[in-house]
Write an enzyme that holds these catalytic residues in place. Structure first.
Site, short mmCIF file in Angstrom:
data_model
loop_
_atom_site.label_atom_id
_atom_site.label_comp_id
_atom_site.label_asym_id
_atom_site.label_seq_id
_atom_site.Cartn_x
_atom_site.Cartn_y
_atom_site.Cartn_z
N LYS A 137 0.84 -1.21 0.00
CA LYS A 137 0.00 0.00 0.00
C LYS A 137 0.87 1.25 0.00
O LYS A 137 2.01 1.24 0.46
CB LYS A 137 -0.93 0.01 1.22
CG LYS A 137 -0.22 0.17 2.55
CD LYS A 137 -1.20 0.13 3.71
CE LYS A 137 -0.45 0.24 5.03
NZ LYS A 137 -1.33 0.11 6.21
N ARG A 190 0.40 5.35 1.14
CA ARG A 190 -0.47 6.33 1.81
C ARG A 190 -0.14 7.75 1.35
O ARG A 190 1.03 8.09 1.16
CB ARG A 190 -0.29 6.26 3.33
CG ARG A 190 -0.82 5.02 3.99
CD ARG A 190 -0.75 5.20 5.50
NE ARG A 190 -1.05 3.98 6.24
CZ ARG A 190 -2.27 3.57 6.56
NH1 ARG A 190 -3.32 4.28 6.18
NH2 ARG A 190 -2.46 2.47 7.25
N THR A 208 -7.37 -0.03 5.76
CA THR A 208 -6.41 -0.93 5.12
C THR A 208 -6.98 -2.34 5.00
O THR A 208 -6.95 -2.95 3.91
CB THR A 208 -5.11 -0.98 5.93
OG1 THR A 208 -4.52 0.32 5.97
CG2 THR A 208 -4.11 -1.95 5.30
#
Length: 310
Positions: free
Chosen positions: A191, A193, A225
């Site tokens: 991921k 951010r 998440t």
């Protein structure tokens, strides 16, 4: 030999009662009150002189949970307790464990300093956000492992095509311990951010098609998440997706995110009491594990047997 006396702060009272019950003795008597201006006051209603005192309190918000724990430690020290073990099922501020940008505090280290300065002799906690936080303390730290209570539950599901997933790159070590124990494969959700609690992009590294996926993390905060990872994993062809997270912080739109996600269920523990009920959230208790740890610490025995991978 000194007696064990177990006391609880207001923030973790239900869990503390369970721990005391598993240990085989009632909670000690104490009084915690708040003045009209919000100032806290704490006192023991029984002698702790020369005793081994165990003070149970998770340091999740509100901040008064931390303040109350500090007052408990100070009161025990001033009442001549022999040893003061702080039992912190959820150690707050643990995510702030490094200086990842200029001019920020390292709150996890500050928390360690404050607890030690207050007079704590030992820390007993569970699933620290990062294992190296133990090095922030100059007192002994026992960090219990969440696998001990999640593994039996995962076994009971009898999933045929089990695979484990880490919701981010930082959680791979934790996820790998589960995968290794079950002799299963693992995948990683990478991921990016833009800012705290807001995910810009995410992709799954690995094959989940036809698999029963279990996401593993130490805590779930806004559930952004976990929910996004679950949705992407199902889009990649997984048969089902669950998540196991030790600490249910569950702030902001967490409950809404969980209900609207592809998660079959979210399995958490009672280190932090739930604010709401949800059909998708299952709670396992850590009380028995903490009670066993307290007994072993008091008897000067190793707690290694409490770790499922031992």
């Amino acid at each position: 030999m000194s007696l064990v006396k177990i006391f609880s702060g207001k923030g973790t009272l239900e869990l503390s009662e369970k721990i005391a019950q598993f240990y085989g003795k009632p909670l000690g008597k104490c009084t915690s009150q708040k003045f009209s201006d919000g100032e806290l006051n704490f006192s023991f209603n029984e002698s702790v002189r020369g005793e081994h005192v165990y003070l149970i309190q998770s340091t999740n918000p509100p901040t008064e949970n931390i303040m109350e724990l500090l007052l408990m430690i100070d009161a025990a020290k001033r009442a001549s307790a022999k040893h003061i073990t702080v039992v912190v099922p959820y150690f707050g501020y643990a995510r702030q464990d490094r200086k990842d940008r200029p001019r920020v505090s390292i709150a996890a280290k500050l928390m360690a300093n404050i607890l030690s300065a207050a007079g704590a002799s030992r820390l007993l906690t569970c699933d620290l956000h990062a294992g190296q936080i133990q090095g922030f303390f100059d007192i002994p730290v026992d960090n219990l492992d969440g696998t001990a209570f999640f593994v039996p539950y995962i076994r009971s599901l009898k999933l045929e095509n089990l695979i484990f997933a880490s919701p981010d790159v930082g959680g791979t070590a934790r996820t790998r311990s589960f995968a290794k124990f079950f002799e299963a494969d693992m995948v990683v959700c990478d991921k990016h951010r833009k800012r705290a609690n807001e995910i810009a992009t995410m992709q799954v590294i690995g094959d989940v098609e036809g698999k029963d996926v279990i996401l593993v993390d130490d805590l779930v905060d806004t559930a952004g998440t976990i929910s996004k990872a679950a949705n992407i994993i199902m889009e990649k062809g997984a048969s089902s997706v669950r998540a196991v997270c030790t600490h249910p912080v569950l702030s902001g739109k967490a409950y809404e995110n969980i209900e609207g996600s592809a998660l079959t269920e979210l399995v958490v523990t009672d280190t932090i009491p739930l604010k709401e009920k949800s059909n998708k959230i299952k709670v396992l208790t850590v009380a028995d594990l903490f009670a066993k740890a307290i007994r072993k610490i008091h008897d000067n025995e190793s707690i290694s047997s409490l770790f499922i991978n031992y």
